[in-house]
Design a protein around this motif. Structure first.
Motif, PDB file in Angstrom:
ATOM      1  N   THR A  31     -87.152 -46.089  -6.492  1.00  0.00           N
ATOM      2  CA  THR A  31     -87.664 -45.577  -5.337  1.00  0.00           C
ATOM      3  C   THR A  31     -86.438 -46.229  -4.289  1.00  0.00           C
ATOM      4  N   ALA A  32     -85.616 -45.290  -3.591  1.00  0.00           N
ATOM      5  CA  ALA A  32     -84.645 -45.917  -2.558  1.00  0.00           C
ATOM      6  C   ALA A  32     -85.114 -45.009  -1.334  1.00  0.00           C
ATOM      7  N   THR A  33     -84.823 -45.989  -0.371  1.00  0.00           N
ATOM      8  CA  THR A  33     -84.888 -45.291   1.233  1.00  0.00           C
ATOM      9  C   THR A  33     -83.783 -45.867   2.101  1.00  0.00           C
ATOM     10  N   ASP A  40     -79.058 -36.408   8.151  1.00  0.00           N
ATOM     11  CA  ASP A  40     -78.335 -35.483   7.244  1.00  0.00           C
ATOM     12  C   ASP A  40     -77.735 -36.364   6.052  1.00  0.00           C
ATOM     13  N   TYR A  41     -77.890 -37.847   6.176  1.00  0.00           N
ATOM     14  CA  TYR A  41     -77.620 -38.619   5.075  1.00  0.00           C
ATOM     15  C   TYR A  41     -78.735 -38.564   3.931  1.00  0.00           C
ATOM     16  N   GLY A  42     -78.122 -38.993   2.636  1.00  0.00           N
ATOM     17  CA  GLY A  42     -78.948 -38.883   1.500  1.00  0.00           C
ATOM     18  C   GLY A  42     -78.691 -40.098   0.874  1.00  0.00           C
ATOM     19  N   VAL A  43     -79.673 -40.285  -0.367  1.00  0.00           N
ATOM     20  CA  VAL A  43     -79.451 -41.252  -1.415  1.00  0.00           C
ATOM     21  C   VAL A  43     -79.828 -40.770  -2.680  1.00  0.00           C
ATOM     22  N   ARG A  44     -79.127 -40.912  -3.509  1.00  0.00           N
ATOM     23  CA  ARG A  44     -79.441 -40.613  -5.048  1.00  0.00           C
ATOM     24  C   ARG A  44     -79.318 -42.004  -6.067  1.00  0.00           C
ATOM     25  N   PHE A  60     -77.691 -49.830 -12.541  1.00  0.00           N
ATOM     26  CA  PHE A  60     -77.478 -48.483 -12.139  1.00  0.00           C
ATOM     27  C   PHE A  60     -76.771 -48.229 -11.121  1.00  0.00           C
ATOM     28  N   LEU A  61     -76.525 -46.895 -10.645  1.00  0.00           N
ATOM     29  CA  LEU A  61     -75.690 -46.455  -9.688  1.00  0.00           C
ATOM     30  C   LEU A  61     -76.420 -45.760  -8.636  1.00  0.00           C
ATOM     31  N   VAL A  62     -76.255 -46.158  -7.277  1.00  0.00           N
ATOM     32  CA  VAL A  62     -76.823 -45.703  -6.209  1.00  0.00           C
ATOM     33  C   VAL A  62     -75.838 -45.034  -5.547  1.00  0.00           C
ATOM     34  N   ASN A  63     -75.899 -43.829  -4.967  1.00  0.00           N
ATOM     35  CA  ASN A  63     -75.081 -43.042  -4.238  1.00  0.00           C
ATOM     36  C   ASN A  63     -75.527 -42.800  -2.886  1.00  0.00           C
ATOM     37  N   THR A  64     -74.698 -42.850  -1.627  1.00  0.00           N
ATOM     38  CA  THR A  64     -75.084 -42.545  -0.385  1.00  0.00           C
ATOM     39  C   THR A  64     -74.075 -41.544   0.133  1.00  0.00           C
ATOM     40  N   GLY A  65     -74.561 -40.744   1.268  1.00  0.00           N
ATOM     41  CA  GLY A  65     -73.642 -39.904   1.803  1.00  0.00           C
ATOM     42  C   GLY A  65     -74.188 -38.974   2.713  1.00  0.00           C
ATOM     43  N   THR A  66     -73.198 -38.046   3.326  1.00  0.00           N
ATOM     44  CA  THR A  66     -73.661 -37.083   4.136  1.00  0.00           C
ATOM     45  C   THR A  66     -72.724 -35.959   4.029  1.00  0.00           C
ATOM     46  N   ASP A  72     -70.841 -44.863   3.055  1.00  0.00           N
ATOM     47  CA  ASP A  72     -71.472 -46.368   2.942  1.00  0.00           C
ATOM     48  C   ASP A  72     -72.872 -46.205   3.956  1.00  0.00           C
ATOM     49  N   ALA A  73     -73.844 -46.416   3.378  1.00  0.00           N
ATOM     50  CA  ALA A  73     -75.158 -46.585   4.118  1.00  0.00           C
ATOM     51  C   ALA A  73     -76.196 -47.731   3.676  1.00  0.00           C
ATOM     52  N   GLY A  74     -76.750 -48.224   4.566  1.00  0.00           N
ATOM     53  CA  GLY A  74     -77.590 -49.253   3.895  1.00  0.00           C
ATOM     54  C   GLY A  74     -78.909 -48.775   3.521  1.00  0.00           C
ATOM     55  N   PHE A  75     -79.545 -49.404   2.294  1.00  0.00           N
ATOM     56  CA  PHE A  75     -80.664 -48.907   1.750  1.00  0.00           C
ATOM     57  C   PHE A  75     -81.457 -49.796   1.220  1.00  0.00           C
ATOM     58  N   SER A  76     -83.081 -49.539   0.955  1.00  0.00           N
ATOM     59  CA  SER A  76     -83.872 -50.319   0.293  1.00  0.00           C
ATOM     60  C   SER A  76     -84.053 -49.747  -0.894  1.00  0.00           C
ATOM     61  N   ILE A  77     -84.588 -50.499  -1.963  1.00  0.00           N
ATOM     62  CA  ILE A  77     -84.943 -50.103  -3.369  1.00  0.00           C
ATOM     63  C   ILE A  77     -85.886 -50.868  -3.938  1.00  0.00           C
ATOM     64  N   VAL A  78     -86.910 -50.010  -4.562  1.00  0.00           N
ATOM     65  CA  VAL A  78     -87.714 -50.897  -5.436  1.00  0.00           C
ATOM     66  C   VAL A  78     -87.600 -50.295  -6.564  1.00  0.00           C
ATOM     67  N   VAL A  79     -87.647 -50.965  -7.883  1.00  0.00           N
ATOM     68  CA  VAL A  79     -87.671 -50.776  -9.116  1.00  0.00           C
ATOM     69  C   VAL A  79     -89.005 -50.969  -9.824  1.00  0.00           C
ATOM     70  N   SER A  80     -89.584 -50.179 -10.579  1.00  0.00           N
ATOM     71  CA  SER A  80     -91.019 -50.756 -11.325  1.00  0.00           C
ATOM     72  C   SER A  80     -90.964 -50.138 -12.595  1.00  0.00           C
TER      73      SER A  80
END
Length: 80
Positions: A31-33, A40-44, A60-66, A72-80
């Protein structure tokens, strides 16, 4: 669950997140935030080996953008 071993950034809006203890990322749920960005920014997240990250099964790959552009954008991630 293991923690994060390292994060590398091969290009704008691309982040490779390598996990400790070599888990198989295909068996995990992320889960990424985004942090402090306009709506208008997104995270995948790509939870399979990716060539941008060396095709590693513990990374794994995290992509951010608009607006269809990687940025580039800051994000938090939780992996379970």
């Amino acid at each position: 669950m293991a923690g994060i071993e390292q994060v590398t950034k091969p290009s704008a809006g691309h982040y490779c997140v390598q996990l400790e203890d070599n888990p198989d990322i295909r068996k995990l749920v992320p889960t990424a935030t985004l942090q402090y960005r306009a709506f208008d920014y997104g995270v995948r997240i790509a939870m399979q080996p990716n060539s941008a990250c060396g095709n590693r099964t513990d990374t794994f790959l995290v992509n951010t953008g608009t607006s269809g552009t990687y940025a580039d954008a800051g994000f938090s991630i939780v992996v379970s």
